[in-house]
Design a protein around this motif. Sequence first.
Motif, short mmCIF file in Angstrom:
data_model
loop_
_atom_site.label_atom_id
_atom_site.label_comp_id
_atom_site.label_asym_id
_atom_site.label_seq_id
_atom_site.Cartn_x
_atom_site.Cartn_y
_atom_site.Cartn_z
N ASP B 69 0.85 -1.21 0.00
CA ASP B 69 0.00 0.00 0.00
C ASP B 69 0.88 1.26 0.00
O ASP B 69 0.62 2.21 -0.74
N THR B 88 -6.96 5.00 -0.84
CA THR B 88 -7.04 3.63 -1.39
C THR B 88 -8.51 3.24 -1.47
O THR B 88 -9.24 3.35 -0.49
N ALA B 138 -4.16 -2.51 -7.30
CA ALA B 138 -4.80 -1.54 -6.40
C ALA B 138 -5.44 -0.42 -7.20
O ALA B 138 -4.97 -0.09 -8.30
N PHE B 140 -6.81 3.63 -6.63
CA PHE B 140 -6.81 4.78 -5.73
C PHE B 140 -7.73 5.85 -6.30
O PHE B 140 -7.80 6.03 -7.51
#
Lengths: 149, 154
Positions: B69, B88, B138, B140
């Motif tokens: 992260d 996030t 991920a 964001f």
Amino acid sequence: MTTTIVDAVKAARESGDYQSVLDSIPYMKFLGLVVEPDADGPICRMPGSDHIIGNPVLPAIHGGVVGALLESTAIMHIMWSHESLHVPKIINLTVEYLRSARVVDTYAQAIITKQGRRIANMRVEAWQADRAKPVAAAHAHFLLPRAED
Amino acid sequence: MDVDPKSLTWAEKLAMMLENSQGQAKSLGLALESATRVGAVLRLPWQETLVGNPATRVLHGGVITTLIDSACGYSLMSYFESLPDIATLDLRIDYLQPAEPDRDVFAGAEVYKVTSSIAFLRATAFQTEGDPIANAVATFMLGANAPKYNARQG
């Protein structure tokens, strides 16, 4: 070599107190996690503190630490549910961040969505002041140790 | 040693920022290895307190989650050459193999798509280059804490 954690889990099954199991896992202790017993499985509480901050401007708890709380709660649930005397191995984890996590006490509780012989499919939710407003949720798969392991 | 901030490259500024950071990044001792317009690489020094299984001394998965992260966050700062207002939304990690005890872990993240409001990243954690221990994707949100639309109009 595995005596310590296995003994801790066995003792917890007798007493119903899983804090000593958690305290034998260094990173869970490092986060200051506290086990609060509940009929539906352990609730893990992570006290708000400066060392878990990720964004100092908001401020907010580090997203990775929220993920760690969710994973730890799932692990404690599997050991509580008598599925394993050992720490189960994580296979994968998907975290959805729902709200910014303020630097206050954060709680999490898990449920086993599907229990197989080798795999446990878990759902975990984390919340702060209001359980109806979760700050994050996760799906995860864990590999359960074989009985002879 | 006094350094004129103006003489520093953006990557050097980011490295300094991480070195001086408080909170979890400091507790974990995270360091910036490299930063380019595509992404960043962070290093997590070995610490016994980060173990997730005392029987095997394997790192807790949550430590890898935090490392990845953070690598994503620094990749976005590196990509934008600014301190973007990010949050996030979603992080998915496959834990491919346990981390070997007593060794540092690295995480490299790459920004592969940016829209007006969302950034998409992929990341890998490794101890030996080319032999990943975790793989992640991920998303964001950008402008996460921007004023509400109406407020901006006013």
